[in-house]
Design a protein around this motif. Structure first.
Motif, PDB file in Angstrom:
ATOM      1  N   THR A  42      -3.046  14.468  12.462  1.00 40.51           N
ATOM      2  CA  THR A  42      -3.100  13.758  13.085  1.00 40.51           C
ATOM      3  C   THR A  42      -4.984  14.141  12.688  1.00 40.51           C
ATOM      4  O   THR A  42      -5.833  12.478  12.255  1.00 40.51           O
ATOM      5  CB  THR A  42      -3.050  13.316  14.637  1.00 40.51           C
ATOM      6  OG1 THR A  42      -1.737  12.925  14.603  1.00 40.51           O
ATOM      7  CG2 THR A  42      -4.340  11.965  15.343  1.00 40.51           C
TER       8      THR A  42
ATOM      9  N   GLU B  77      -5.660  12.706   8.750  1.00 47.98           N
ATOM     10  CA  GLU B  77      -4.799  11.313   8.374  1.00 47.98           C
ATOM     11  C   GLU B  77      -6.671  11.069   8.743  1.00 47.98           C
ATOM     12  O   GLU B  77      -6.980   9.309   8.570  1.00 47.98           O
ATOM     13  CB  GLU B  77      -4.018  10.865   9.673  1.00 47.98           C
ATOM     14  CG  GLU B  77      -4.016   9.065   9.109  1.00 47.98           C
ATOM     15  CD  GLU B  77      -2.430   8.708   9.297  1.00 47.98           C
ATOM     16  OE1 GLU B  77      -2.376   7.608   9.170  1.00 47.98           O
ATOM     17  OE2 GLU B  77      -2.029   8.942  10.396  1.00 47.98           O
ATOM     18  N   ASP B  78      -7.392  10.941  10.188  1.00 48.83           N
ATOM     19  CA  ASP B  78      -8.100  10.599  10.140  1.00 48.83           C
ATOM     20  C   ASP B  78      -9.585  10.768   9.134  1.00 48.83           C
ATOM     21  O   ASP B  78      -9.863   9.873   8.527  1.00 48.83           O
ATOM     22  CB  ASP B  78      -9.024  11.260  12.082  1.00 48.83           C
ATOM     23  CG  ASP B  78     -10.193   9.966  12.232  1.00 48.83           C
ATOM     24  OD1 ASP B  78     -10.296   9.771  11.956  1.00 48.83           O
ATOM     25  OD2 ASP B  78     -11.241  11.391  12.391  1.00 48.83           O
TER      26      ASP B  78
ATOM     27  N   ASP C 255      -8.835  11.381   6.178  1.00 48.05           N
ATOM     28  CA  ASP C 255      -8.110  10.456   5.358  1.00 48.05           C
ATOM     29  C   ASP C 255      -9.139   9.067   5.319  1.00 48.05           C
ATOM     30  O   ASP C 255      -9.310   8.606   4.228  1.00 48.05           O
ATOM     31  CB  ASP C 255      -7.301  10.495   5.293  1.00 48.05           C
ATOM     32  CG  ASP C 255      -6.492   9.716   3.748  1.00 48.05           C
ATOM     33  OD1 ASP C 255      -7.337  10.213   2.619  1.00 48.05           O
ATOM     34  OD2 ASP C 255      -5.868   9.334   3.895  1.00 48.05           O
ATOM     35  N   HIS C 256      -8.906   8.196   6.540  1.00 48.61           N
ATOM     36  CA  HIS C 256      -9.141   7.327   7.047  1.00 48.61           C
ATOM     37  C   HIS C 256     -11.016   7.728   6.434  1.00 48.61           C
ATOM     38  O   HIS C 256     -11.810   6.610   6.461  1.00 48.61           O
ATOM     39  CB  HIS C 256      -9.169   6.566   8.111  1.00 48.61           C
ATOM     40  CG  HIS C 256      -7.728   6.159   8.320  1.00 48.61           C
ATOM     41  ND1 HIS C 256      -6.854   5.441   7.131  1.00 48.61           N
ATOM     42  CD2 HIS C 256      -6.693   7.133   9.378  1.00 48.61           C
ATOM     43  CE1 HIS C 256      -5.879   4.965   7.390  1.00 48.61           C
ATOM     44  NE2 HIS C 256      -5.621   6.258   8.416  1.00 48.61           N
TER      45      HIS C 256
ATOM     46  N   CYS D 170       2.392   8.016  10.443  1.00 46.84           N
ATOM     47  CA  CYS D 170       0.867   8.314  10.047  1.00 46.84           C
ATOM     48  C   CYS D 170       1.375   6.877   9.059  1.00 46.84           C
ATOM     49  O   CYS D 170       1.943   5.686   8.584  1.00 46.84           O
ATOM     50  CB  CYS D 170       1.468   8.809   8.616  1.00 46.84           C
ATOM     51  SG  CYS D 170       2.387  10.795   9.114  1.00 46.84           S
ATOM     52  N   THR D 171       0.184   6.407   8.548  1.00 45.68           N
ATOM     53  CA  THR D 171       0.076   4.820   7.827  1.00 45.68           C
ATOM     54  C   THR D 171       0.744   4.965   6.664  1.00 45.68           C
ATOM     55  O   THR D 171       0.955   6.151   5.862  1.00 45.68           O
ATOM     56  CB  THR D 171      -1.509   4.704   7.444  1.00 45.68           C
ATOM     57  OG1 THR D 171      -2.161   5.808   7.129  1.00 45.68           O
ATOM     58  CG2 THR D 171      -2.152   4.380   8.916  1.00 45.68           C
TER      59      THR D 171
ATOM     60  N   PHE E 268      -1.765   7.318   3.955  1.00 43.00           N
ATOM     61  CA  PHE E 268      -1.723   8.768   4.522  1.00 43.00           C
ATOM     62  C   PHE E 268      -0.561   9.114   3.669  1.00 43.00           C
ATOM     63  O   PHE E 268      -0.639  10.333   3.367  1.00 43.00           O
ATOM     64  CB  PHE E 268      -1.962   8.678   5.611  1.00 43.00           C
ATOM     65  CG  PHE E 268      -2.401  10.334   6.215  1.00 43.00           C
ATOM     66  CD1 PHE E 268      -2.852  10.489   5.464  1.00 43.00           C
ATOM     67  CD2 PHE E 268      -1.594  11.029   7.014  1.00 43.00           C
ATOM     68  CE1 PHE E 268      -3.681  12.350   5.907  1.00 43.00           C
ATOM     69  CE2 PHE E 268      -1.233  12.164   7.354  1.00 43.00           C
ATOM     70  CZ  PHE E 268      -2.733  13.416   6.374  1.00 43.00           C
ATOM     71  N   TYR E 269       0.974   8.672   4.345  1.00 41.21           N
ATOM     72  CA  TYR E 269       2.369   9.622   4.102  1.00 41.21           C
ATOM     73  C   TYR E 269       2.404   9.479   3.082  1.00 41.21           C
ATOM     74  O   TYR E 269       2.918  10.177   2.035  1.00 41.21           O
ATOM     75  CB  TYR E 269       3.213   8.722   4.894  1.00 41.21           C
ATOM     76  CG  TYR E 269       5.296   9.102   4.586  1.00 41.21           C
ATOM     77  CD1 TYR E 269       5.147  10.419   5.444  1.00 41.21           C
ATOM     78  CD2 TYR E 269       4.881   8.363   3.460  1.00 41.21           C
ATOM     79  CE1 TYR E 269       6.288  10.364   5.126  1.00 41.21           C
ATOM     80  CE2 TYR E 269       6.939   9.052   3.079  1.00 41.21           C
ATOM     81  CZ  TYR E 269       7.548   9.572   3.699  1.00 41.21           C
ATOM     82  OH  TYR E 269       7.813  10.618   3.585  1.00 41.21           O
TER      83      TYR E 269
END
Length: 170
Positions: A98, A101-102, A104-105, A150-151, A154-155
């Motif tokens: 998580t 992923e944050d 990455d955004h 995941c979005t 990202f996935y």
């Protein structure tokens, strides 16, 4: 006084007012640009700090709890875990990915690094999470849950990196 002279004076005053307005606007735009640049630098610094703080808390949690450290170690090394230990290991994976992923955004929003290299952040960080996602338990967790949690971007990014590792093993 001649009307032509009055019109000429009014036109000159009008031109001077336009020039003064343009100079004022140019100064405002420059100040605004500098402020935006400063705010971007602050946001980037905050993201790097938050990332460092996350990793410190994450590994401090493991380091401070010998039972959790043993679970983390055994899970990462594909050793057997009982159902409760597996649940705890997967919870650690949830927290870790998580956060990734944050990051990455934030990276895609240009709020992470201000570097000129073209390497993607997740590719850059791949050695840090490779053992977690390639071990037996991490791989099973990813296959079972990641697509739903995941979005898509990202996935797909992590999946592509992971497939590259699988191809290397073969």
């Amino acid at each position: 006084m001649n009307w032509d002279a009055i019109v000429a004076i009014v036109e000159i005053v009008g031109v001077m007012a336009v020039v003064a307005s343009l100079v004022y606007l140019a100064i405002q735009v420059r100040q605004n640009s500098q402020l935006i640049s400063q705010n971007t630098s602050v946001a980037r610094s905050a993201m790097v700090h938050e990332t460092s703080a996350f990793y410190a808390r994450f590994f401090e949690l493991i380091a401070d709890n010998s039972e959790l450290a043993a679970i983390f170690h055994r899970g990462r090394n594909s050793e057997e875990l009982d159902p409760i230990e597996l649940e705890r290991f997967e919870a650690l994976l949830e927290v870790y990915f998580t956060s990734l992923e944050d990051m990455d955004h934030q990276y895609k929003s240009d709020l992470y690094f201000d570097e000129d290299d073209d390497e993607d952040l997740m590719q850059f960080m791949a050695p840090a999470y490779r053992d977690l996602i390639m071990c037996k338990h991490g791989s099973a967790w990813w296959d079972r849950t990641a697509k739903a949690r995941c979005t898509p971007s990202f996935y797909d990014k992590i999946q592509k990196i992971r497939e590259g590792w699988v191809a290397e093993k073969d």
